[in-house]
Scaffold this motif. Structure first.
Motif, PDB file in Angstrom:
ATOM      1  N   ARG A 169       0.834  -1.210   0.000  1.00 13.54           N
ATOM      2  CA  ARG A 169       0.000   0.000   0.000  1.00 13.54           C
ATOM      3  C   ARG A 169       0.870   1.262   0.000  1.00 13.54           C
ATOM      4  O   ARG A 169       0.618   2.211  -0.749  1.00 13.54           O
ATOM      5  CB  ARG A 169      -0.931  -0.006   1.213  1.00 13.54           C
ATOM      6  CG  ARG A 169      -1.820   1.239   1.305  1.00 13.54           C
ATOM      7  CD  ARG A 169      -2.593   1.279   2.614  1.00 13.54           C
ATOM      8  NE  ARG A 169      -3.435   0.112   2.759  1.00 13.54           N
ATOM      9  CZ  ARG A 169      -3.497  -0.653   3.838  1.00 13.54           C
ATOM     10  NH1 ARG A 169      -2.747  -0.369   4.893  1.00 13.54           N
ATOM     11  NH2 ARG A 169      -4.298  -1.687   3.890  1.00 13.54           N
ATOM     12  N   ALA A 173       0.590   3.782  -3.456  1.00 16.95           N
ATOM     13  CA  ALA A 173      -0.444   4.805  -3.272  1.00 16.95           C
ATOM     14  C   ALA A 173      -0.255   5.987  -4.212  1.00 16.95           C
ATOM     15  O   ALA A 173      -1.229   6.525  -4.764  1.00 16.95           O
ATOM     16  CB  ALA A 173      -0.463   5.276  -1.821  1.00 16.95           C
ATOM     17  N   ALA A 178      -5.034   1.541  -4.742  1.00 19.01           N
ATOM     18  CA  ALA A 178      -5.395   1.333  -3.335  1.00 19.01           C
ATOM     19  C   ALA A 178      -5.201  -0.141  -2.991  1.00 19.01           C
ATOM     20  O   ALA A 178      -5.416  -1.022  -3.828  1.00 19.01           O
ATOM     21  CB  ALA A 178      -6.835   1.748  -3.076  1.00 19.01           C
TER      22      ALA A 178
END
Length: 294
Positions: A169, A173, A178
């Motif tokens: 993550r 990002a 996501a």
């Protein structure tokens, strides 16, 4: 009328889709208008699930621990359905027994499927998710939060999968991708039904606090997961009360230790700690396929 789902007209990949949570997820997602790519062992079962869906679907037999085969599967999905907007790393297997009673190769296989296989899945499909600003959902477990005895490989693999998802993550990002983690409790799949045939695992569940020992219908679990998928949740808890374990997770190992000190001698006295082997039809199918490949 229900509003149009964000998943409509998008391609979604689900691994471990031949049965259980994966198959239920495929049905829930397809009902929302998505094109489905179903990956896993058991070609006939995958095909049956694909043919039962209301929209376009591909059934692709693949071992998720094989990165070359997964890359080929990703190309097939891209060509047949379009670049995926969401990928669910759901495939998983389990076994149970005291650590020294487990087969070393089988123990390692649980890690390979549940952790390394999830990472291979991400590696194969991340280029597509970069292009679609997509979403990667890692199916984890209450075992990611609190490890228990007699399931060391499963707990280690799910804790590792959780850590992998957190790291991924942070890496992706800024690319618009996501990453979510789904924490599941006991779910009514053939893996759990098979586990209940063994005294060691049946007693393990029976000695958990009442909310934690409940088994949830697979359709209920799938519906909640899909809501998380639609909203690109960072964390999805099924049931919802599992989120309450996060603030107190550091306190769980001492509790498990106290319970185990009382319970395990009793189980050992009646020789109830037998090795289960791979649990459920999915685990047995994986064992058969991986054995053929050696």
């Amino acid at each position: 009328m229900r509003s149009r789902s964000p998943l409509a007209d998008h391609t979604v990949v689900v691994t471990g889709a031949a049965r259980g949570v994966g198959a239920a997820l495929a049905h829930e997602i397809a009902r929302r208008g998505a094109r489905m790519a179903l990956l896993g062992h058991e070609k006939a079962s995958l095909k049956a699930v694909a043919e039962s869906l209301p929209g376009p679907a591909l059934a692709i037999e693949v071992d998720i621990t094989d990165p070359i085969a997964l890359a080929a599967a990703a190309r097939t999905v891209r060509t047949g359905l379009g670049r995926p907007s969401a990928v669910v790393a759901n495939a998983g297997i389990a076994e149970g027994a005291p650590f020294l009673s487990t087969d070393p190769a089988a123990w390692r296989r649980v890690i390979d499927v549940n952790l390394t296989g999830s990472a291979h899945t991400a590696r194969a499909f991340l280029p597509d998710l970069f292009d679609t600003a997509g979403y990667f959902l890692q199916i984890a477990s209450l075992a990611s939060i609190g490890a228990v005895p007699l399931m060391s490989s499963y707990c280690a693999s799910k804790a590792g999968a959780e850590a992998f998802a957190h790291a991924l993550r942070a890496e992706v990002a800024h690319r618009g991708v996501a990453v979510g983690i789904a924490y599941l409790n006991w779910t009514d799949t053939d893996m759990i039904r098979d586990a209940d045939q063994f005294a060691v695992l049946r007693e393990l569940r029976a000695r958990m606090p009442r909310p934690a020992r409940q088994v949830y219908p697979v359709e209920t679990v799938a519906a909640r997961l899909v809501r998380g998928l639609e909203h690109r949740r960072t964390a999805v808890y099924v049931p919802a009360w599992l989120r309450l374990t996060q603030p107190v997770r550091a306190a769980l190992p001492p509790v498990v230790l106290r319970v185990s000190r009382r319970a395990l001698p009793q189980l050992e006295a009646v020789r109830a700690c037998e090795y289960t082997g791979p649990l459920g039809a999915g685990g047995q199918a994986d064992h058969a396929a991986s054995t053929r490949e050696r």
